[in-house]
Design a protein around this motif. Structure first.
Motif, PDB file in Angstrom:
ATOM      1  N   ALA A  24      46.205  48.048  40.501  1.00  0.00           N
ATOM      2  CA  ALA A  24      45.611  48.433  41.783  1.00  0.00           C
ATOM      3  C   ALA A  24      44.367  49.296  41.585  1.00  0.00           C
ATOM      4  CB  ALA A  24      46.634  49.182  42.620  1.00  0.00           C
ATOM      5  N   TYR A  25      43.405  49.109  42.480  1.00  0.00           N
ATOM      6  CA  TYR A  25      42.180  49.923  42.496  1.00  0.00           C
ATOM      7  C   TYR A  25      41.393  49.840  41.180  1.00  0.00           C
ATOM      8  CZ  TYR A  25      44.200  52.041  46.684  1.00  0.00           C
ATOM      9  OH  TYR A  25      44.745  52.238  47.938  1.00  0.00           O
ATOM     10  N   LYS A  26      41.303  48.654  40.617  1.00  0.00           N
ATOM     11  CA  LYS A  26      40.551  48.477  39.370  1.00  0.00           C
ATOM     12  C   LYS A  26      39.205  47.777  39.601  1.00  0.00           C
ATOM     13  CE  LYS A  26      43.828  50.085  36.681  1.00  0.00           C
ATOM     14  NZ  LYS A  26      43.685  51.362  35.979  1.00  0.00           N
ATOM     15  N   GLY A  27      38.924  47.369  40.836  1.00  0.00           N
ATOM     16  CA  GLY A  27      37.683  46.639  41.104  1.00  0.00           C
ATOM     17  C   GLY A  27      37.658  45.266  40.460  1.00  0.00           C
ATOM     18  N   LEU A  28      38.826  44.662  40.260  1.00  0.00           N
ATOM     19  CA  LEU A  28      38.915  43.383  39.553  1.00  0.00           C
ATOM     20  C   LEU A  28      38.354  42.228  40.378  1.00  0.00           C
ATOM     21  CD1 LEU A  28      42.576  43.633  38.155  1.00  0.00           C
ATOM     22  CD2 LEU A  28      40.447  44.115  36.929  1.00  0.00           C
ATOM     23  N   THR A  29      37.621  41.347  39.720  1.00  0.00           N
ATOM     24  CA  THR A  29      37.193  40.090  40.348  1.00  0.00           C
ATOM     25  C   THR A  29      37.945  38.906  39.733  1.00  0.00           C
ATOM     26  OG1 THR A  29      35.372  39.924  38.769  1.00  0.00           O
ATOM     27  CG2 THR A  29      34.886  40.935  40.909  1.00  0.00           C
ATOM     28  N   GLU A  30      38.653  39.160  38.623  1.00  0.00           N
ATOM     29  CA  GLU A  30      39.474  38.139  37.981  1.00  0.00           C
ATOM     30  C   GLU A  30      40.837  38.741  37.638  1.00  0.00           C
ATOM     31  OE1 GLU A  30      37.415  36.743  34.546  1.00  0.00           O
ATOM     32  OE2 GLU A  30      35.910  35.634  35.700  1.00  0.00           O
ATOM     33  N   ILE A  31      41.861  37.912  37.668  1.00  0.00           N
ATOM     34  CA  ILE A  31      43.206  38.362  37.320  1.00  0.00           C
ATOM     35  C   ILE A  31      43.285  38.574  35.807  1.00  0.00           C
ATOM     36  CG2 ILE A  31      45.655  37.708  37.301  1.00  0.00           C
ATOM     37  CD1 ILE A  31      45.073  36.118  39.890  1.00  0.00           C
ATOM     38  N   PRO A  32      43.765  39.730  35.349  1.00  0.00           N
ATOM     39  CA  PRO A  32      43.798  40.029  33.900  1.00  0.00           C
ATOM     40  C   PRO A  32      44.978  39.358  33.197  1.00  0.00           C
ATOM     41  CG  PRO A  32      44.626  41.892  35.145  1.00  0.00           C
ATOM     42  CD  PRO A  32      44.190  40.880  36.160  1.00  0.00           C
ATOM     43  N   TYR A  33      44.885  38.038  33.077  1.00  0.00           N
ATOM     44  CA  TYR A  33      45.986  37.272  32.489  1.00  0.00           C
ATOM     45  C   TYR A  33      46.298  37.694  31.046  1.00  0.00           C
ATOM     46  CZ  TYR A  33      45.770  33.967  36.402  1.00  0.00           C
ATOM     47  OH  TYR A  33      45.810  33.386  37.640  1.00  0.00           O
ATOM     48  N   GLU A  34      45.281  38.155  30.318  1.00  0.00           N
ATOM     49  CA  GLU A  34      45.504  38.501  28.914  1.00  0.00           C
ATOM     50  C   GLU A  34      46.525  39.634  28.756  1.00  0.00           C
ATOM     51  OE1 GLU A  34      42.364  41.206  30.403  1.00  0.00           O
ATOM     52  OE2 GLU A  34      42.700  39.036  30.551  1.00  0.00           O
ATOM     53  N   THR A  35      46.634  40.476  29.787  1.00  0.00           N
ATOM     54  CA  THR A  35      47.618  41.558  29.761  1.00  0.00           C
ATOM     55  C   THR A  35      48.921  41.144  30.434  1.00  0.00           C
ATOM     56  OG1 THR A  35      45.795  43.143  29.893  1.00  0.00           O
ATOM     57  CG2 THR A  35      47.995  43.996  30.327  1.00  0.00           C
ATOM     58  N   ILE A  36      48.802  40.305  31.462  1.00  0.00           N
ATOM     59  CA  ILE A  36      49.978  39.936  32.265  1.00  0.00           C
ATOM     60  C   ILE A  36      50.862  38.902  31.563  1.00  0.00           C
ATOM     61  CG2 ILE A  36      50.716  38.815  34.416  1.00  0.00           C
ATOM     62  CD1 ILE A  36      48.152  39.979  35.705  1.00  0.00           C
ATOM     63  N   LEU A  37      50.262  37.850  31.031  1.00  0.00           N
ATOM     64  CA  LEU A  37      51.058  36.723  30.532  1.00  0.00           C
ATOM     65  C   LEU A  37      51.960  37.040  29.345  1.00  0.00           C
ATOM     66  CD1 LEU A  37      48.641  33.702  31.079  1.00  0.00           C
ATOM     67  CD2 LEU A  37      50.490  34.551  32.539  1.00  0.00           C
ATOM     68  N   PRO A  38      51.620  38.005  28.489  1.00  0.00           N
ATOM     69  CA  PRO A  38      52.582  38.356  27.432  1.00  0.00           C
ATOM     70  C   PRO A  38      53.901  38.929  27.966  1.00  0.00           C
ATOM     71  CG  PRO A  38      50.390  39.088  26.817  1.00  0.00           C
ATOM     72  CD  PRO A  38      50.309  38.640  28.248  1.00  0.00           C
ATOM     73  N   GLN A  39      53.931  39.224  29.289  1.00  0.00           N
ATOM     74  CA  GLN A  39      55.135  39.814  29.884  1.00  0.00           C
ATOM     75  C   GLN A  39      55.994  38.771  30.623  1.00  0.00           C
ATOM     76  OE1 GLN A  39      55.564  42.983  29.135  1.00  0.00           O
ATOM     77  NE2 GLN A  39      53.537  43.124  28.215  1.00  0.00           N
ATOM     78  N   THR A  40      55.839  37.501  30.273  1.00  0.00           N
ATOM     79  CA  THR A  40      56.532  36.441  31.024  1.00  0.00           C
ATOM     80  C   THR A  40      58.048  36.594  31.035  1.00  0.00           C
ATOM     81  OG1 THR A  40      56.438  35.055  29.056  1.00  0.00           O
ATOM     82  CG2 THR A  40      54.764  34.675  30.735  1.00  0.00           C
ATOM     83  N   GLU A  41      58.619  37.167  29.985  1.00  0.00           N
ATOM     84  CA  GLU A  41      60.075  37.243  29.891  1.00  0.00           C
ATOM     85  C   GLU A  41      60.659  38.501  30.506  1.00  0.00           C
ATOM     86  OE1 GLU A  41      61.339  36.573  25.908  1.00  0.00           O
ATOM     87  OE2 GLU A  41      60.308  34.650  25.739  1.00  0.00           O
ATOM     88  N   SER A  42      59.805  39.414  30.970  1.00  0.00           N
ATOM     89  CA  SER A  42      60.347  40.669  31.497  1.00  0.00           C
ATOM     90  C   SER A  42      59.790  41.076  32.863  1.00  0.00           C
ATOM     91  CB  SER A  42      60.078  41.810  30.508  1.00  0.00           C
ATOM     92  OG  SER A  42      58.683  41.972  30.315  1.00  0.00           O
ATOM     93  N   LEU A  43      58.569  40.647  33.187  1.00  0.00           N
ATOM     94  CA  LEU A  43      57.887  41.181  34.367  1.00  0.00           C
ATOM     95  C   LEU A  43      58.552  40.737  35.672  1.00  0.00           C
ATOM     96  CD1 LEU A  43      55.480  42.971  35.087  1.00  0.00           C
ATOM     97  CD2 LEU A  43      54.103  40.893  35.318  1.00  0.00           C
ATOM     98  N   GLU A  44      58.863  41.729  36.523  1.00  0.00           N
ATOM     99  CA  GLU A  44      59.506  41.455  37.812  1.00  0.00           C
ATOM    100  C   GLU A  44      58.619  41.820  38.999  1.00  0.00           C
ATOM    101  OE1 GLU A  44      63.339  43.314  37.918  1.00  0.00           O
ATOM    102  OE2 GLU A  44      63.973  42.420  36.020  1.00  0.00           O
ATOM    103  N   VAL A  45      57.752  42.836  38.820  1.00  0.00           N
ATOM    104  CA  VAL A  45      56.883  43.291  39.911  1.00  0.00           C
ATOM    105  C   VAL A  45      55.440  43.353  39.406  1.00  0.00           C
ATOM    106  CG1 VAL A  45      56.359  45.149  41.543  1.00  0.00           C
ATOM    107  CG2 VAL A  45      58.742  44.670  40.916  1.00  0.00           C
ATOM    108  N   LEU A  46      54.537  42.686  40.132  1.00  0.00           N
ATOM    109  CA  LEU A  46      53.121  42.688  39.767  1.00  0.00           C
ATOM    110  C   LEU A  46      52.295  43.134  40.964  1.00  0.00           C
ATOM    111  CD1 LEU A  46      50.803  42.047  37.809  1.00  0.00           C
ATOM    112  CD2 LEU A  46      50.882  39.671  38.624  1.00  0.00           C
ATOM    113  N   ASP A  47      51.527  44.203  40.785  1.00  0.00           N
ATOM    114  CA  ASP A  47      50.701  44.763  41.849  1.00  0.00           C
ATOM    115  C   ASP A  47      49.224  44.559  41.510  1.00  0.00           C
ATOM    116  OD1 ASP A  47      49.414  46.224  43.778  1.00  0.00           O
ATOM    117  OD2 ASP A  47      50.493  48.100  43.421  1.00  0.00           O
TER     118      ASP A  47
END
Length: 205
Positions: A24-47
């Motif tokens: 949140a509040y990062k000024g993102l124009t693209e989704i940071p998949y490089e950080t998110i996708l390594p969490q496929t087996e554990s991530l339950e909440v994404l903001d």
């Protein structure tokens, strides 16, 4: 890249894994998949709230355990395309640029078949006192969404009551019935016009 996190449950020597990630509040124009996708087996909440996102979040479909997706205060429109995510039960997409309710609700219904909580306040397609809508418009909006997604338990900040669900079903059935009658009448009128033209042609000959 910075991110807040909780629910870390990694062992020493392994890459950290998270149940919750916030960008949140990062000024993102693209989704940071490089950080998110390594969490496929554990991530339950994404903001991903309070950014400048408008791209379709296609790769989020890899998050097999995700239950909550928060996209508030971005630039998403009614034509956003989600991946199929049966694990997701909560979608928050308040204060975006959604103005076509049927198109958006159809997408939500198809891509999140187990959704229980949908919050889309402060969008043009969700009229309320806060954005200049009347009480009638607000009730019509709620009835439409509830009729289309019967499993919803909370819409915006308000619980879906059983009597509201029953009224939505009744209203929607009436609308469907009227639409069918209108289509039959239009079909009948077209056939009649076609027959008249055919008869006229035969007489001219």
């Amino acid at each position: 890249m910075e991110h807040q996190s909780s629910g870390q449950h990694s062992q020493t020597g392994q890459a950290p894994s998270f149940q919750w990630l916030s960008f949140a509040y990062k000024g993102l124009t693209e989704i940071p998949y490089e950080t998110i996708l390594p969490q496929t087996e554990s991530l339950e909440v994404l903001d991903l709230s309070n950014n400048l996102l408008e791209e379709n979040p296609a790769l989020l479909g890899r998050l097999e355990k995700l239950t909550t997706l928060i996209l508030d205060c971005n630039n998403y429109t009614s034509h956003i395309k989600f991946p199929y995510m049966p694990s997701v039960t909560t979608v928050c997409i308040n204060k975006n640029k959604i103005n076509n309710l049927p198109v958006f609700v159809e997408e939500i219904k198809r891509k999140f078949p187990n959704i229980k909580i949908l919050s889309m306040m402060n969008n043009e397609a969700a009229p309320s006192y806060f954005n200049g809508g009347s009480l009638t418009q607000y009730k019509d909006y709620r009835q439409y969404v509830i009729s289309q997604i019967p499993g919803l338990e909370i819409l915006d900040d308000t619980e879906v009551l059983e009597k509201e669900r029953a009224q939505a079903r009744k209203t929607y059935r009436l609308q469907q019935s009227r639409q069918r009658r209108r289509r039959r009448k239009e079909d009948s009128s077209k056939k009649q016009t076609h027959t008249q033209k055919k008869s006229s042609t035969i007489i001219d000959e």
